[in-house]
Design a protein around this motif. Sequence first.
Motif, PDB file in Angstrom:
ATOM      1  N   GLU A 220       0.922  -1.074   0.029  1.00  0.00           N
ATOM      2  CA  GLU A 220       0.132  -0.115   0.179  1.00  0.00           C
ATOM      3  C   GLU A 220       0.705   1.333  -0.019  1.00  0.00           C
ATOM      4  O   GLU A 220       0.822   2.282  -0.735  1.00  0.00           O
ATOM      5  CB  GLU A 220      -0.887  -0.124   1.100  1.00  0.00           C
ATOM      6  CG  GLU A 220      -1.961  -0.957   1.306  1.00  0.00           C
ATOM      7  CD  GLU A 220      -2.753  -1.064   2.621  1.00  0.00           C
ATOM      8  OE1 GLU A 220      -2.563  -0.613   3.613  1.00  0.00           O
ATOM      9  OE2 GLU A 220      -3.767  -2.102   2.374  1.00  0.00           O
ATOM     10  N   LYS A 224       0.917   4.146  -2.945  1.00  0.00           N
ATOM     11  CA  LYS A 224       0.590   5.481  -2.673  1.00  0.00           C
ATOM     12  C   LYS A 224       1.767   6.560  -3.269  1.00  0.00           C
ATOM     13  O   LYS A 224       1.558   7.261  -3.968  1.00  0.00           O
ATOM     14  CB  LYS A 224       0.555   5.624  -1.158  1.00  0.00           C
ATOM     15  CG  LYS A 224      -0.994   5.599  -0.778  1.00  0.00           C
ATOM     16  CD  LYS A 224      -1.356   5.573   0.738  1.00  0.00           C
ATOM     17  CE  LYS A 224      -0.726   6.791   1.326  1.00  0.00           C
ATOM     18  NZ  LYS A 224      -1.067   6.581   2.975  1.00  0.00           N
ATOM     19  N   VAL A 311      -9.714   2.473   0.385  1.00  0.00           N
ATOM     20  CA  VAL A 311      -9.292   3.533   1.425  1.00  0.00           C
ATOM     21  C   VAL A 311      -7.867   3.606   1.778  1.00  0.00           C
ATOM     22  O   VAL A 311      -7.287   5.001   1.746  1.00  0.00           O
ATOM     23  CB  VAL A 311      -9.918   2.944   2.893  1.00  0.00           C
ATOM     24  CG1 VAL A 311      -9.543   3.664   4.092  1.00  0.00           C
ATOM     25  CG2 VAL A 311     -11.324   2.982   2.644  1.00  0.00           C
ATOM     26  N   ASN A 312      -6.878   2.791   1.665  1.00  0.00           N
ATOM     27  CA  ASN A 312      -5.532   2.984   1.973  1.00  0.00           C
ATOM     28  C   ASN A 312      -4.603   3.430   0.668  1.00  0.00           C
ATOM     29  O   ASN A 312      -3.684   4.076   1.080  1.00  0.00           O
ATOM     30  CB  ASN A 312      -5.013   1.736   2.411  1.00  0.00           C
ATOM     31  CG  ASN A 312      -5.485   1.222   3.996  1.00  0.00           C
ATOM     32  OD1 ASN A 312      -6.237   2.205   4.529  1.00  0.00           O
ATOM     33  ND2 ASN A 312      -5.412   0.191   4.237  1.00  0.00           N
ATOM     34  N   GLN A 315      -7.584   6.836  -0.696  1.00  0.00           N
ATOM     35  CA  GLN A 315      -8.385   7.646   0.300  1.00  0.00           C
ATOM     36  C   GLN A 315      -9.837   7.517  -0.280  1.00  0.00           C
ATOM     37  O   GLN A 315     -10.360   8.781  -0.048  1.00  0.00           O
ATOM     38  CB  GLN A 315      -7.645   8.880   0.325  1.00  0.00           C
ATOM     39  CG  GLN A 315      -6.187   9.136   0.681  1.00  0.00           C
ATOM     40  CD  GLN A 315      -5.030   8.614  -0.207  1.00  0.00           C
ATOM     41  OE1 GLN A 315      -5.177   9.298  -1.375  1.00  0.00           O
ATOM     42  NE2 GLN A 315      -4.251   7.690  -0.031  1.00  0.00           N
ATOM     43  N   GLU A 317     -13.695   7.718   0.698  1.00  0.00           N
ATOM     44  CA  GLU A 317     -14.511   8.130   1.874  1.00  0.00           C
ATOM     45  C   GLU A 317     -15.330   6.894   2.279  1.00  0.00           C
ATOM     46  O   GLU A 317     -16.202   6.574   1.243  1.00  0.00           O
ATOM     47  CB  GLU A 317     -15.267   9.491   1.590  1.00  0.00           C
ATOM     48  CG  GLU A 317     -15.792  10.148   2.794  1.00  0.00           C
ATOM     49  CD  GLU A 317     -15.024  10.337   3.960  1.00  0.00           C
ATOM     50  OE1 GLU A 317     -15.200   9.574   4.799  1.00  0.00           O
ATOM     51  OE2 GLU A 317     -13.979  11.044   4.017  1.00  0.00           O
ATOM     52  N   THR A 318     -15.479   6.504   3.396  1.00  0.00           N
ATOM     53  CA  THR A 318     -16.233   5.170   3.644  1.00  0.00           C
ATOM     54  C   THR A 318     -17.595   5.599   4.474  1.00  0.00           C
ATOM     55  O   THR A 318     -18.569   4.806   4.473  1.00  0.00           O
ATOM     56  CB  THR A 318     -15.497   4.414   4.700  1.00  0.00           C
ATOM     57  OG1 THR A 318     -15.347   5.206   5.833  1.00  0.00           O
ATOM     58  CG2 THR A 318     -14.360   3.842   4.419  1.00  0.00           C
TER      59      THR A 318
END
Length: 387
Positions: A220, A224, A311-312, A315, A317-318
Amino acid sequence: MLYDFEFYNPTKIYFGKESLNNLKTELNHYGKNILFVYGGGSIKKIGLYDSIIKILQETSKNVFELAGVMPNPTYEKMMEGAHLIEKHHIDFILAVGGGSVIDCAKGISVAAYQKNPWEKYWINHEDVLHEVIPVGSVLTMVGTGSEMNGGSVITNEEKKLKKGRVFPQKVYPKFSILDPKITYSVPKYQMLSGIFDIFSHLMEQYFSNQDDNVSDDLLEALMKSLIKNTYKAIKDPCNYEARSNIEWISTLALNGLTEVSKTQDWQVHSIEHQLGAYTDCAHGMGLAAISVPYYRFLLSFAPQKFAQFAVNVFQVETKNRSVEEVAKMGIDALAKFIKDTGMCSTLKELNATREMLPLIAASTDLGGGYHDLTQQEVLQILESCYE
Ligand code: NZQ
Ligand code: ZN
């Protein structure tokens, strides 16, 4: 958890602006007769060919050349190199180029003095029991990780097969020289192809297993960092910070470190290899086109892992969203990254024809991770990204 593993990588890396200075010392460890392997001429345009020849002269080596190694190197070209090894009693192979040149050099090192190496090593995956000719590399384009692994991907034009093989440690480059400045001249299309190749290597290791695994944390972080540095490199191709980060991410992505305790799923690569055998497309661009439909297809088999990726890495939004929605948004973000950066998203852009698709599907090696693909599913994936 981590399963039991062995990790050993014998390649010595010299990284940075002055790294080429180490070539002379390294060459002194090997015999007199050198096979200098390179591609279609980019190293002459950027002056690297002259610098290498000067170093070879200073070390009083007898230099023989194999020029013109093409992207997606062919078995025929590799065998041309193997015959030069035998004819000139070569002691060391110096590969100067991208993944194609280094893969070809490793193939030559294994194939020299052997009978029927294609069947033995690329089809039957026999162990390499004989001594091989050592290889060293000066990397000019990043993406494949070939500078620090045992991979050698060779295209057999006659049989229409592009086959990869990971050779044992004795075939890894003894050393590799990585100067990010040398990569500045890589055309944008090739730079992006290399970047998606890295991204794909990271994803194909990541989308396997569902436990808490430090390899996933590393993957991850690398994904990124790759996304961030890609935008910087597109804006300014001579940004040393971005190019050096991308180069090291590329090496780390396929030198064994991040695959520790991962089952891995190399299905996207398997499909691309046959796409490449039929179209001769740039490797990373083929991967970019196939990845989005493949991962959309795979999503329902491991929604939690795809949500974690969303998410990781991107990014997403959850809040007020289900796991499935978040997971889907992660693949949407991947598709946007491919589109925004100018990578390929259809097979038509890569000169595939509709008639080729069943042939590509039928010749793809099947495997998988969360789900084992069928030939019919490969065809569906290919059709869904055709145009
Ligand atoms: O041939 P030249 O004139 O040198 O031009 C090359 C080539 O046209 C050009 N280039 C390279 N460095 C340059 C440059 N142009 C200007 N300035 C420079 N500094 O870029 C073009 C592509 O080069 P290539 O070596 O083909 O690219 P890449 O590094 O992406 O290698 C692709 C091959 O590696 C295999 C692929 O399947 C494909 O055959 N792979 C190898 C792997 C491994 N060893 O582990 C794993 C990968 O997944 C991949 O399958
Ligand atoms: Zn690759």
